[in-house]
Design a protein around this motif. Structure first.
Motif, mmCIF file in Angstrom:
data_model
loop_
_atom_site.group_PDB
_atom_site.id
_atom_site.type_symbol
_atom_site.label_atom_id
_atom_site.label_comp_id
_atom_site.label_asym_id
_atom_site.label_seq_id
_atom_site.Cartn_x
_atom_site.Cartn_y
_atom_site.Cartn_z
ATOM 1 N N LEU A 132 -12.253 -30.337 0.301
ATOM 2 C CA LEU A 132 -11.131 -31.280 0.294
ATOM 3 C C LEU A 132 -10.370 -31.246 1.615
ATOM 4 N N ASP A 133 -10.174 -30.053 2.170
ATOM 5 C CA ASP A 133 -9.485 -29.938 3.456
ATOM 6 C C ASP A 133 -10.290 -30.622 4.563
ATOM 7 N N ALA A 134 -11.621 -30.459 4.531
ATOM 8 C CA ALA A 134 -12.467 -31.057 5.562
ATOM 9 C C ALA A 134 -12.466 -32.580 5.462
ATOM 10 N N VAL A 135 -12.352 -33.102 4.238
ATOM 11 C CA VAL A 135 -12.418 -34.554 4.034
ATOM 12 C C VAL A 135 -11.058 -35.206 4.240
ATOM 13 N N GLU A 171 -24.158 -26.796 -2.900
ATOM 14 C CA GLU A 171 -24.906 -27.191 -1.711
ATOM 15 C C GLU A 171 -24.387 -28.523 -1.159
ATOM 16 N N LEU A 172 -23.991 -29.443 -2.064
ATOM 17 C CA LEU A 172 -23.392 -30.704 -1.608
ATOM 18 C C LEU A 172 -22.085 -30.448 -0.864
ATOM 19 N N LEU A 173 -21.236 -29.594 -1.427
ATOM 20 C CA LEU A 173 -19.923 -29.353 -0.839
ATOM 21 C C LEU A 173 -20.017 -28.697 0.534
ATOM 22 N N ILE A 179 -20.068 -34.203 3.702
ATOM 23 C CA ILE A 179 -18.652 -34.108 4.092
ATOM 24 C C ILE A 179 -18.272 -35.277 5.001
ATOM 25 N N ALA A 180 -19.153 -35.601 5.975
ATOM 26 C CA ALA A 180 -18.865 -36.707 6.902
ATOM 27 C C ALA A 180 -18.794 -38.035 6.161
ATOM 28 N N THR A 181 -19.718 -38.253 5.219
ATOM 29 C CA THR A 181 -19.700 -39.487 4.431
ATOM 30 C C THR A 181 -18.424 -39.575 3.604
#
Length: 296
Positions: A132-135, A171-173, A179-181
Protein backbone atom coordinates in the motif's frame (compact mmCIF):
# COMPACT_ATOMS: atom_id res chain seq x y z
CA UNK A 1 11.97 -43.12 52.56
CA UNK A 2 14.61 -44.49 50.22
CA UNK A 3 14.44 -44.11 46.47
CA UNK A 4 13.19 -47.68 45.90
CA UNK A 5 10.14 -47.07 48.10
CA UNK A 6 9.50 -43.72 46.36
CA UNK A 7 9.61 -45.47 43.01
CA UNK A 8 7.09 -48.07 44.18
CA UNK A 9 4.72 -45.37 45.55
CA UNK A 10 4.85 -43.13 42.46
CA UNK A 11 5.23 -45.60 39.60
CA UNK A 12 8.32 -43.73 38.41
CA UNK A 13 11.57 -45.54 37.72
CA UNK A 14 14.53 -45.20 40.05
CA UNK A 15 16.52 -43.77 37.15
CA UNK A 16 13.91 -41.03 36.56
CA UNK A 17 13.78 -40.14 40.25
CA UNK A 18 17.57 -39.86 40.37
CA UNK A 19 17.43 -37.51 37.38
CA UNK A 20 14.76 -35.34 39.07
CA UNK A 21 16.90 -35.24 42.19
CA UNK A 22 20.04 -34.32 40.27
CA UNK A 23 18.35 -31.40 38.44
CA UNK A 24 16.83 -30.06 41.65
CA UNK A 25 13.09 -30.61 41.19
CA UNK A 26 13.00 -33.47 43.72
CA UNK A 27 15.74 -32.77 46.27
CA UNK A 28 16.68 -35.44 48.81
CA UNK A 29 16.55 -34.52 52.48
CA UNK A 30 19.68 -36.44 53.33
CA UNK A 31 21.59 -39.67 52.78
CA UNK A 32 22.06 -42.91 54.66
CA UNK A 33 25.40 -43.92 56.09
CA UNK A 34 25.89 -45.94 52.93
CA UNK A 35 25.27 -42.85 50.77
CA UNK A 36 21.73 -43.66 49.56
CA UNK A 37 19.32 -40.75 49.13
CA UNK A 38 16.55 -40.24 51.65
CA UNK A 39 13.33 -38.41 50.73
CA UNK A 40 10.82 -36.68 52.97
CA UNK A 41 7.07 -37.34 53.36
CA UNK A 42 6.15 -34.79 50.65
CA UNK A 43 8.29 -36.50 48.02
CA UNK A 44 5.47 -38.70 46.69
CA UNK A 45 3.14 -35.75 45.97
CA UNK A 46 6.03 -33.70 44.62
CA UNK A 47 7.21 -36.49 42.29
CA UNK A 48 3.67 -37.05 41.00
CA UNK A 49 3.27 -33.32 40.29
CA UNK A 50 6.59 -33.25 38.43
CA UNK A 51 5.54 -36.28 36.37
CA UNK A 52 2.18 -34.66 35.47
CA UNK A 53 3.78 -31.39 34.43
CA UNK A 54 6.42 -33.18 32.36
CA UNK A 55 3.71 -35.21 30.60
CA UNK A 56 2.06 -31.91 29.71
CA UNK A 57 5.34 -30.70 28.26
CA UNK A 58 6.21 -28.15 30.93
CA UNK A 59 9.96 -27.54 31.10
CA UNK A 60 12.10 -28.27 34.12
CA UNK A 61 12.90 -24.58 34.68
CA UNK A 62 9.19 -23.75 34.96
CA UNK A 63 8.65 -26.74 37.25
CA UNK A 64 11.41 -25.41 39.52
CA UNK A 65 9.64 -22.03 39.61
CA UNK A 66 6.38 -23.67 40.70
CA UNK A 67 7.98 -25.91 43.31
CA UNK A 68 10.09 -23.03 44.58
CA UNK A 69 6.97 -20.84 44.89
CA UNK A 70 8.47 -18.31 42.47
CA UNK A 71 5.36 -18.69 40.30
CA UNK A 72 1.94 -20.20 40.94
CA UNK A 73 0.85 -23.34 39.15
CA UNK A 74 -1.88 -21.27 37.43
CA UNK A 75 0.67 -18.77 36.08
CA UNK A 76 2.91 -21.51 34.73
CA UNK A 77 -0.10 -23.30 33.22
CA UNK A 78 -1.21 -20.08 31.47
CA UNK A 79 2.29 -19.52 30.08
CA UNK A 80 2.41 -23.09 28.86
CA UNK A 81 -1.01 -22.77 27.21
CA UNK A 82 0.23 -19.73 25.29
CA UNK A 83 3.32 -21.61 24.18
CA UNK A 84 1.25 -24.62 23.13
CA UNK A 85 -1.16 -22.38 21.20
CA UNK A 86 1.76 -20.91 19.25
CA UNK A 87 3.15 -24.37 18.60
CA UNK A 88 -0.24 -25.65 17.44
CA UNK A 89 -0.58 -22.73 15.01
CA UNK A 90 2.79 -23.56 13.51
CA UNK A 91 1.92 -27.25 13.23
CA UNK A 92 -1.40 -26.46 11.56
CA UNK A 93 0.34 -24.23 9.02
CA UNK A 94 2.95 -26.89 8.35
CA UNK A 95 0.22 -29.48 7.86
CA UNK A 96 -1.64 -27.19 5.46
CA UNK A 97 1.57 -26.52 3.48
CA UNK A 98 2.25 -30.22 3.09
CA UNK A 99 -1.35 -30.89 2.06
CA UNK A 100 -1.19 -28.10 -0.50
CA UNK A 101 2.08 -29.51 -1.84
CA UNK A 102 0.72 -33.04 -2.33
CA UNK A 103 0.72 -33.83 -6.04
CA UNK A 104 3.46 -31.33 -6.87
CA UNK A 105 6.93 -32.40 -7.96
CA UNK A 106 8.62 -29.00 -7.65
CA UNK A 107 10.79 -28.67 -4.49
CA UNK A 108 11.08 -24.93 -5.14
CA UNK A 109 7.32 -24.59 -4.73
CA UNK A 110 7.52 -26.25 -1.31
CA UNK A 111 10.35 -23.90 -0.33
CA UNK A 112 8.31 -20.82 -1.35
CA UNK A 113 5.28 -22.08 0.53
CA UNK A 114 7.27 -22.78 3.68
CA UNK A 115 9.05 -19.42 3.56
CA UNK A 116 5.88 -17.38 3.16
CA UNK A 117 3.74 -19.43 5.54
CA UNK A 118 6.33 -19.14 8.33
CA UNK A 119 5.90 -15.37 8.41
CA UNK A 120 4.16 -14.18 11.56
CA UNK A 121 0.75 -12.51 11.33
CA UNK A 122 2.51 -9.16 11.89
CA UNK A 123 4.98 -9.85 9.08
CA UNK A 124 2.13 -10.81 6.74
CA UNK A 125 0.37 -7.56 7.61
CA UNK A 126 3.61 -5.67 6.96
CA UNK A 127 3.79 -7.21 3.50
CA UNK A 128 0.39 -5.70 2.67
CA UNK A 129 1.30 -2.36 4.27
CA UNK A 130 4.52 -2.17 2.23
CA UNK A 131 2.49 -2.75 -0.94
CA UNK A 132 0.00 0.00 0.00
CA UNK A 133 2.84 2.40 0.80
CA UNK A 134 4.52 1.64 -2.55
CA UNK A 135 1.26 2.20 -4.47
CA UNK A 136 -0.32 5.13 -2.62
CA UNK A 137 2.50 6.72 -0.60
CA UNK A 138 1.10 9.43 1.65
CA UNK A 139 -1.77 10.19 -0.75
CA UNK A 140 -4.29 7.73 0.64
CA UNK A 141 -7.73 7.47 -0.95
CA UNK A 142 -10.95 5.47 -0.82
CA UNK A 143 -9.27 2.91 -3.06
CA UNK A 144 -6.39 2.54 -0.60
CA UNK A 145 -8.83 2.25 2.30
CA UNK A 146 -10.73 -0.49 0.45
CA UNK A 147 -7.50 -2.41 -0.11
CA UNK A 148 -6.53 -1.99 3.54
CA UNK A 149 -9.93 -3.26 4.68
CA UNK A 150 -9.55 -6.24 2.35
CA UNK A 151 -6.27 -7.37 3.89
CA UNK A 152 -5.85 -11.13 3.56
CA UNK A 153 -5.97 -12.73 7.02
CA UNK A 154 -4.73 -16.31 6.99
CA UNK A 155 -6.74 -18.31 9.58
CA UNK A 156 -5.03 -20.33 12.30
CA UNK A 157 -6.09 -23.62 10.72
CA UNK A 158 -5.99 -22.89 6.97
CA UNK A 159 -7.09 -25.24 4.25
CA UNK A 160 -4.63 -26.23 1.50
CA UNK A 161 -6.54 -23.87 -0.83
CA UNK A 162 -6.04 -20.96 1.58
CA UNK A 163 -2.33 -21.73 1.85
CA UNK A 164 -1.92 -21.80 -1.92
CA UNK A 165 -3.92 -18.56 -2.22
CA UNK A 166 -1.77 -16.82 0.42
CA UNK A 167 1.44 -17.83 -1.36
CA UNK A 168 0.09 -16.42 -4.64
CA UNK A 169 -1.06 -13.18 -2.95
CA UNK A 170 2.32 -12.71 -1.28
CA UNK A 171 4.12 -13.13 -4.59
CA UNK A 172 1.77 -10.60 -6.23
CA UNK A 173 2.34 -8.05 -3.47
CA UNK A 174 6.11 -8.31 -3.99
CA UNK A 175 5.95 -8.26 -7.80
CA UNK A 176 7.41 -4.93 -9.06
CA UNK A 177 5.26 -5.04 -12.22
CA UNK A 178 2.06 -5.58 -10.22
CA UNK A 179 3.04 -2.72 -7.90
CA UNK A 180 3.73 -0.44 -10.90
CA UNK A 181 0.38 -1.32 -12.49
CA UNK A 182 -1.43 -0.68 -9.20
CA UNK A 183 0.36 2.67 -8.84
CA UNK A 184 -0.74 3.77 -12.34
CA UNK A 185 -4.34 2.87 -11.52
CA UNK A 186 -4.15 4.78 -8.22
CA UNK A 187 -2.70 7.88 -9.92
CA UNK A 188 -5.43 7.87 -12.55
CA UNK A 189 -8.12 7.42 -9.88
CA UNK A 190 -6.76 10.48 -8.03
CA UNK A 191 -6.58 12.53 -11.23
CA UNK A 192 -10.13 11.76 -12.28
CA UNK A 193 -11.80 12.86 -9.09
CA UNK A 194 -13.99 11.29 -6.43
CA UNK A 195 -15.50 7.85 -6.30
CA UNK A 196 -18.28 7.03 -8.81
CA UNK A 197 -21.87 7.79 -7.85
CA UNK A 198 -24.70 5.28 -7.56
CA UNK A 199 -25.67 5.66 -11.21
CA UNK A 200 -22.20 4.55 -12.30
CA UNK A 201 -22.47 1.45 -10.12
CA UNK A 202 -25.70 0.64 -11.92
CA UNK A 203 -23.86 0.95 -15.23
CA UNK A 204 -21.21 -1.44 -13.95
CA UNK A 205 -23.88 -3.99 -13.06
CA UNK A 206 -25.49 -3.55 -16.47
CA UNK A 207 -22.16 -4.12 -18.24
CA UNK A 208 -22.02 -7.56 -16.67
CA UNK A 209 -25.64 -8.28 -17.62
CA UNK A 210 -25.45 -6.98 -21.23
CA UNK A 211 -21.83 -7.02 -22.38
CA UNK A 212 -21.04 -10.25 -20.50
CA UNK A 213 -23.39 -12.49 -22.51
CA UNK A 214 -22.27 -10.77 -25.74
CA UNK A 215 -18.62 -11.47 -24.93
CA UNK A 216 -19.32 -15.10 -24.08
CA UNK A 217 -21.38 -15.55 -27.24
CA UNK A 218 -18.54 -14.19 -29.38
CA UNK A 219 -20.49 -11.18 -30.68
CA UNK A 220 -18.25 -9.05 -32.93
CA UNK A 221 -17.56 -5.74 -31.09
CA UNK A 222 -17.88 -3.91 -34.44
CA UNK A 223 -21.30 -5.39 -35.23
CA UNK A 224 -24.72 -3.69 -35.05
CA UNK A 225 -25.59 -6.00 -32.14
CA UNK A 226 -22.63 -4.58 -30.22
CA UNK A 227 -23.75 -1.04 -31.00
CA UNK A 228 -27.18 -1.87 -29.59
CA UNK A 229 -25.51 -2.97 -26.33
CA UNK A 230 -23.50 0.28 -26.22
CA UNK A 231 -26.59 2.40 -26.70
CA UNK A 232 -28.49 0.58 -23.96
CA UNK A 233 -25.59 1.09 -21.57
CA UNK A 234 -25.17 4.75 -22.53
CA UNK A 235 -28.84 5.31 -21.77
CA UNK A 236 -28.11 4.31 -18.17
CA UNK A 237 -24.95 6.35 -17.73
CA UNK A 238 -24.65 9.75 -16.03
CA UNK A 239 -22.67 11.14 -19.00
CA UNK A 240 -24.06 9.61 -22.22
CA UNK A 241 -22.40 12.33 -24.28
CA UNK A 242 -18.90 11.36 -23.08
CA UNK A 243 -16.55 10.45 -25.93
CA UNK A 244 -16.54 6.68 -26.36
CA UNK A 245 -12.79 6.48 -26.83
CA UNK A 246 -12.31 8.24 -23.49
CA UNK A 247 -14.60 5.73 -21.79
CA UNK A 248 -12.63 2.91 -23.46
CA UNK A 249 -9.36 4.43 -22.22
CA UNK A 250 -10.68 4.51 -18.68
CA UNK A 251 -11.95 0.94 -18.83
CA UNK A 252 -8.59 -0.30 -20.09
CA UNK A 253 -6.75 1.67 -17.40
CA UNK A 254 -8.73 0.01 -14.61
CA UNK A 255 -9.09 -3.47 -16.09
CA UNK A 256 -6.27 -5.75 -15.01
CA UNK A 257 -6.65 -9.49 -14.64
CA UNK A 258 -4.08 -9.62 -11.86
CA UNK A 259 -6.09 -7.18 -9.77
CA UNK A 260 -9.15 -9.35 -10.29
CA UNK A 261 -7.09 -12.40 -9.37
CA UNK A 262 -5.88 -10.63 -6.21
CA UNK A 263 -9.45 -10.15 -4.97
CA UNK A 264 -10.34 -13.74 -5.81
CA UNK A 265 -7.38 -14.92 -3.72
CA UNK A 266 -8.24 -12.59 -0.83
CA UNK A 267 -11.76 -13.99 -0.87
CA UNK A 268 -10.41 -17.55 -0.63
CA UNK A 269 -8.03 -16.65 2.23
CA UNK A 270 -10.65 -14.72 4.20
CA UNK A 271 -13.41 -17.27 3.58
CA UNK A 272 -15.71 -14.82 1.78
CA UNK A 273 -18.72 -16.20 -0.12
CA UNK A 274 -17.83 -16.88 -3.77
CA UNK A 275 -18.83 -14.14 -6.20
CA UNK A 276 -18.85 -13.80 -9.95
CA UNK A 277 -15.54 -14.91 -11.42
CA UNK A 278 -13.31 -11.84 -12.01
CA UNK A 279 -12.27 -13.19 -15.40
CA UNK A 280 -15.92 -13.13 -16.50
CA UNK A 281 -16.25 -9.53 -15.32
CA UNK A 282 -13.03 -8.50 -17.05
CA UNK A 283 -14.10 -10.28 -20.25
CA UNK A 284 -17.28 -8.21 -20.24
CA UNK A 285 -15.47 -4.90 -19.69
CA UNK A 286 -12.75 -5.67 -22.27
CA UNK A 287 -15.40 -6.55 -24.85
CA UNK A 288 -17.27 -3.33 -24.03
CA UNK A 289 -14.08 -1.28 -24.46
CA UNK A 290 -13.41 -2.85 -27.88
CA UNK A 291 -17.01 -2.17 -28.90
CA UNK A 292 -16.73 1.47 -27.82
CA UNK A 293 -13.63 1.93 -29.97
CA UNK A 294 -15.26 0.19 -32.93
CA UNK A 295 -18.23 2.56 -32.73
CA UNK A 296 -16.43 5.73 -31.68
Amino acid sequence: MMIGQLAADTGLSVRTLRFYADVGVLPAQGRTASGYRLFGPDAVARARLVRTLRELGVGLDDIKRVLGVEASLTEVAAEHVRALDAQIRVLRLQRAVLRAFIGSTDPEELRRMTELINLTAEQRRRLVDDYLDAVFGDSRSAVADKLAMGTPELPEDPSPEQVAAWVEVAELLRDPDFIATSRRMAERARAEGPEPDVAQFEVGKAVGELAGPAARAGVDPASPDALAVIERLEALGPSPSEVRTHVADRIEAFTDRRVGRYWTLVGIINGWPPSQAPDDIIDAWEWYARALRAHA
